[in-house]
Scaffold this motif. Sequence first.
Motif, PDB file in Angstrom:
ATOM      1  N   ASN A  45       0.826  -1.223   0.000  1.00 17.61           N
ATOM      2  CA  ASN A  45       0.000   0.000   0.000  1.00 17.61           C
ATOM      3  C   ASN A  45       0.848   1.256   0.000  1.00 17.61           C
ATOM      4  O   ASN A  45       0.336   2.363   0.151  1.00 17.61           O
ATOM      5  CB  ASN A  45      -0.928   0.000   1.219  1.00 17.61           C
ATOM      6  CG  ASN A  45      -0.147  -0.038   2.532  1.00 17.61           C
ATOM      7  OD1 ASN A  45       1.029  -0.395   2.545  1.00 17.61           O
ATOM      8  ND2 ASN A  45      -0.820   0.305   3.627  1.00 17.61           N
ATOM      9  N   SER A  46       2.176   1.085  -0.180  1.00 11.42           N
ATOM     10  CA  SER A  46       3.093   2.232  -0.205  1.00 11.42           C
ATOM     11  C   SER A  46       3.621   2.428  -1.620  1.00 11.42           C
ATOM     12  O   SER A  46       4.115   1.487  -2.254  1.00 11.42           O
ATOM     13  CB  SER A  46       4.248   1.991   0.769  1.00 11.42           C
ATOM     14  OG  SER A  46       5.268   2.953   0.598  1.00 11.42           O
ATOM     15  N   VAL A  47       3.548   3.657  -2.115  1.00 11.66           N
ATOM     16  CA  VAL A  47       4.018   3.929  -3.471  1.00 11.66           C
ATOM     17  C   VAL A  47       5.527   3.729  -3.569  1.00 11.66           C
ATOM     18  O   VAL A  47       6.063   3.417  -4.638  1.00 11.66           O
ATOM     19  CB  VAL A  47       3.610   5.356  -3.899  1.00 11.66           C
ATOM     20  CG1 VAL A  47       4.407   6.407  -3.133  1.00 11.66           C
ATOM     21  CG2 VAL A  47       3.809   5.541  -5.393  1.00 11.66           C
ATOM     22  N   ILE A  64       7.973   2.126  -6.571  1.00 15.42           N
ATOM     23  CA  ILE A  64       9.116   2.830  -7.169  1.00 15.42           C
ATOM     24  C   ILE A  64      10.354   1.942  -7.139  1.00 15.42           C
ATOM     25  O   ILE A  64      11.077   1.820  -8.134  1.00 15.42           O
ATOM     26  CB  ILE A  64       9.374   4.161  -6.435  1.00 15.42           C
ATOM     27  CG1 ILE A  64       8.221   5.143  -6.671  1.00 15.42           C
ATOM     28  CG2 ILE A  64      10.688   4.778  -6.882  1.00 15.42           C
ATOM     29  CD1 ILE A  64       8.329   6.427  -5.869  1.00 15.42           C
ATOM     30  N   LEU A  65      10.609   1.306  -6.000  1.00 16.60           N
ATOM     31  CA  LEU A  65      11.789   0.449  -5.874  1.00 16.60           C
ATOM     32  C   LEU A  65      11.748  -0.717  -6.862  1.00 16.60           C
ATOM     33  O   LEU A  65      12.720  -1.009  -7.556  1.00 16.60           O
ATOM     34  CB  LEU A  65      11.902  -0.079  -4.437  1.00 16.60           C
ATOM     35  CG  LEU A  65      12.225   0.949  -3.344  1.00 16.60           C
ATOM     36  CD1 LEU A  65      12.099   0.310  -1.968  1.00 16.60           C
ATOM     37  CD2 LEU A  65      13.623   1.517  -3.541  1.00 16.60           C
ATOM     38  N   GLY A  80       1.455   1.286  -9.486  1.00 21.44           N
ATOM     39  CA  GLY A  80       1.825   2.323  -8.525  1.00 21.44           C
ATOM     40  C   GLY A  80       1.081   3.626  -8.758  1.00 21.44           C
ATOM     41  O   GLY A  80       0.702   4.324  -7.807  1.00 21.44           O
ATOM     42  N   LEU A  81       0.857   3.969 -10.027  1.00 23.63           N
ATOM     43  CA  LEU A  81       0.121   5.207 -10.346  1.00 23.63           C
ATOM     44  C   LEU A  81      -1.349   5.105  -9.957  1.00 23.63           C
ATOM     45  O   LEU A  81      -1.997   6.129  -9.706  1.00 23.63           O
ATOM     46  CB  LEU A  81       0.262   5.532 -11.832  1.00 23.63           C
ATOM     47  CG  LEU A  81       1.647   6.057 -12.256  1.00 23.63           C
ATOM     48  CD1 LEU A  81       1.732   6.162 -13.766  1.00 23.63           C
ATOM     49  CD2 LEU A  81       1.935   7.410 -11.602  1.00 23.63           C
ATOM     50  N   GLN A  82      -1.883   3.895  -9.923  1.00 23.37           N
ATOM     51  CA  GLN A  82      -3.250   3.745  -9.435  1.00 23.37           C
ATOM     52  C   GLN A  82      -3.330   4.071  -7.948  1.00 23.37           C
ATOM     53  O   GLN A  82      -4.340   4.562  -7.458  1.00 23.37           O
ATOM     54  CB  GLN A  82      -3.730   2.315  -9.692  1.00 23.37           C
ATOM     55  CG  GLN A  82      -3.943   2.003 -11.167  1.00 23.37           C
ATOM     56  CD  GLN A  82      -4.315   0.550 -11.402  1.00 23.37           C
ATOM     57  OE1 GLN A  82      -4.265  -0.269 -10.489  1.00 23.37           O
ATOM     58  NE2 GLN A  82      -4.691   0.225 -12.636  1.00 23.37           N
ATOM     59  N   HIS A 121       7.907  10.630 -10.232  1.00 24.62           N
ATOM     60  CA  HIS A 121       8.915   9.662 -10.678  1.00 24.62           C
ATOM     61  C   HIS A 121       8.273   8.561 -11.513  1.00 24.62           C
ATOM     62  O   HIS A 121       8.788   8.205 -12.585  1.00 24.62           O
ATOM     63  CB  HIS A 121       9.636   9.050  -9.477  1.00 24.62           C
ATOM     64  CG  HIS A 121      10.621   7.992  -9.864  1.00 24.62           C
ATOM     65  ND1 HIS A 121      11.855   8.277 -10.411  1.00 24.62           N
ATOM     66  CD2 HIS A 121      10.545   6.635  -9.823  1.00 24.62           C
ATOM     67  CE1 HIS A 121      12.504   7.157 -10.666  1.00 24.62           C
ATOM     68  NE2 HIS A 121      11.724   6.148 -10.325  1.00 24.62           N
ATOM     69  N   LEU A 122       7.164   8.018 -11.052  1.00 25.99           N
ATOM     70  CA  LEU A 122       6.497   6.963 -11.811  1.00 25.99           C
ATOM     71  C   LEU A 122       5.953   7.505 -13.134  1.00 25.99           C
ATOM     72  O   LEU A 122       5.959   6.793 -14.148  1.00 25.99           O
ATOM     73  CB  LEU A 122       5.373   6.352 -10.979  1.00 25.99           C
ATOM     74  CG  LEU A 122       5.809   5.526  -9.760  1.00 25.99           C
ATOM     75  CD1 LEU A 122       4.583   4.978  -9.024  1.00 25.99           C
ATOM     76  CD2 LEU A 122       6.727   4.380 -10.178  1.00 25.99           C
ATOM     77  N   GLN A 123       5.474   8.761 -13.145  1.00 26.42           N
ATOM     78  CA  GLN A 123       4.993   9.349 -14.392  1.00 26.42           C
ATOM     79  C   GLN A 123       6.129   9.466 -15.413  1.00 26.42           C
ATOM     80  O   GLN A 123       5.962   9.129 -16.596  1.00 26.42           O
ATOM     81  CB  GLN A 123       4.397  10.738 -14.116  1.00 26.42           C
ATOM     82  CG  GLN A 123       3.080  10.722 -13.356  1.00 26.42           C
ATOM     83  CD  GLN A 123       2.608  12.108 -12.985  1.00 26.42           C
ATOM     84  OE1 GLN A 123       3.363  13.078 -13.089  1.00 26.42           O
ATOM     85  NE2 GLN A 123       1.344  12.219 -12.545  1.00 26.42           N
ATOM     86  N   ALA A 124       7.294   9.932 -14.951  1.00 29.21           N
ATOM     87  CA  ALA A 124       8.434  10.074 -15.865  1.00 29.21           C
ATOM     88  C   ALA A 124       8.916   8.721 -16.359  1.00 29.21           C
ATOM     89  O   ALA A 124       9.231   8.546 -17.547  1.00 29.21           O
ATOM     90  CB  ALA A 124       9.572  10.805 -15.152  1.00 29.21           C
TER      91      ALA A 124
END
Length: 489
Positions: free
Chosen positions: A130-132, A136-137, A158-160, A167-170
């Motif tokens: 439940n942690s973005v 990312i990792l 993760g974006l959901q 960072h996830l968008q890029a």
Amino acid sequence: MSENENSPAIGSFSDGIDDVEEFVFANEGESSMTNERFQQVFEFVQTGNQAFRRKRFEEAINCYSKAILVKPGDPIILSNRCAAYIRLSQFLKGRAPSASEYNPLYGLDPTTHAELALKDAEKVMTCRNNSVKSYILQADALFLLERYEPARDVVIAGLQLDPLCTHLQALLLILERTCTGSGRGRNREKPERSDEFDCTLCLKLLYEPITTPCGHSFCRSCLFQSMDRSNKCPLCRTVLFISPRTCAISVTLNNIIQKNFPEEYAERKSENDNLVKLGVDLMPLFVMDVVLPCEKLPLNIFEPRYRLMVRRIMEGNHRMGMVTLDSTTGQIADFACEVEITECEPLPDGRFYIEVEGRRRFRILRSWDQDGYRVAEVEWIQDVNPAEGTRERTDLQELASNAAEYAQMWITRAKEAARQDRRRLAEILNVEAMMPTKEDPERFSFWLTTLSRRRPSERLDLLRLKDTKERLGRGLIYLRQEEQGCRLQ
């Protein structure tokens, strides 16, 4: 040549995790942790965090690893170590090979660091999905390993959870360009064939390339063949702490070569397979002593040529020929025995400890040198035995049964006599464990002869002999002679 020259956008997105988490007792959720253990873990993590912020990532990894030994499975410690692995992998991928000439680095390659990061990220994900930060990792580790499709799936998940994560968008934009544009742009951006894609040791197209921590790329087999003689990089002489077991193939560079030079890559693969998988009538030879079928023995492989040979054998069918020198000619003997490597343990200094078992015998038709060791074209040999159902076959089977009974009694007496000699007792037990069924008289006859200690010339004669009945007779004579010799002593 380094991997990052052709890797898509390794440095085109941010480092991801800018900072690491502190280990706080309130985050534990466990009342069972003593103050002493907490203080120990807290100090390790605090020291690791300080090293991370100073970009001393290897030091940080060591501190986090010590903390995990005290508190296994903690998501904060695993998350911090994962971030350190990722940052170290990114640093190594972006480092110019020429920098190693002035400031050599030691340790694992960037791909291995990314694989270790992925293992930690997967553990973090199981307890913190439940942690973005967990997404990312995992996405960053997959991206560094060139596993773009799984990385894209993780980014979308993760974006959901956090649609505003920059960072996830890029990273998603980079992955979409990579996944959708690689096919269309391949012909347009296909690199020219140059010596940058050649191994500097064999001067051929890199096959199964490994990029060392100092930034130089070699064929996997070429690098470890060189390291059989010295544990230094063949170009810059940096000491390398890597082995075939721990060093991973450079994923990015390997993919580039396969995609852009498929025909030449196929030729290199075929060439390598011919070295590793010789075929049923070709055999690599280890020159040592006479080995008989049904015999088992341990070996320490330390010569560079045989270390290379063992590595290739373990990638193929695990079999080689054990041959001796003929005392009359000084050349390798014409008859030898095929052995199978049943145990193989690579040692830290590059040697191998192996255990082999004798299988079939063969005659050498011709032999030649290949990379320092001998390879032979062989002809498989079997005894000429009477056909099933004949009187001669019945007599042979009866002789084998009688020999088996005598051998069992001989072993019992030999074990009793060797109670105070542990080495001799171990030899007898080792041979007893290899006993084949008496329903196969040929193999049984060879096993019978391994019970007694014979001279190399006698053992070579046994390999050449094609009469099972005569070999059974010799085996019984050898046992009686040895037993009489022990009584006389």
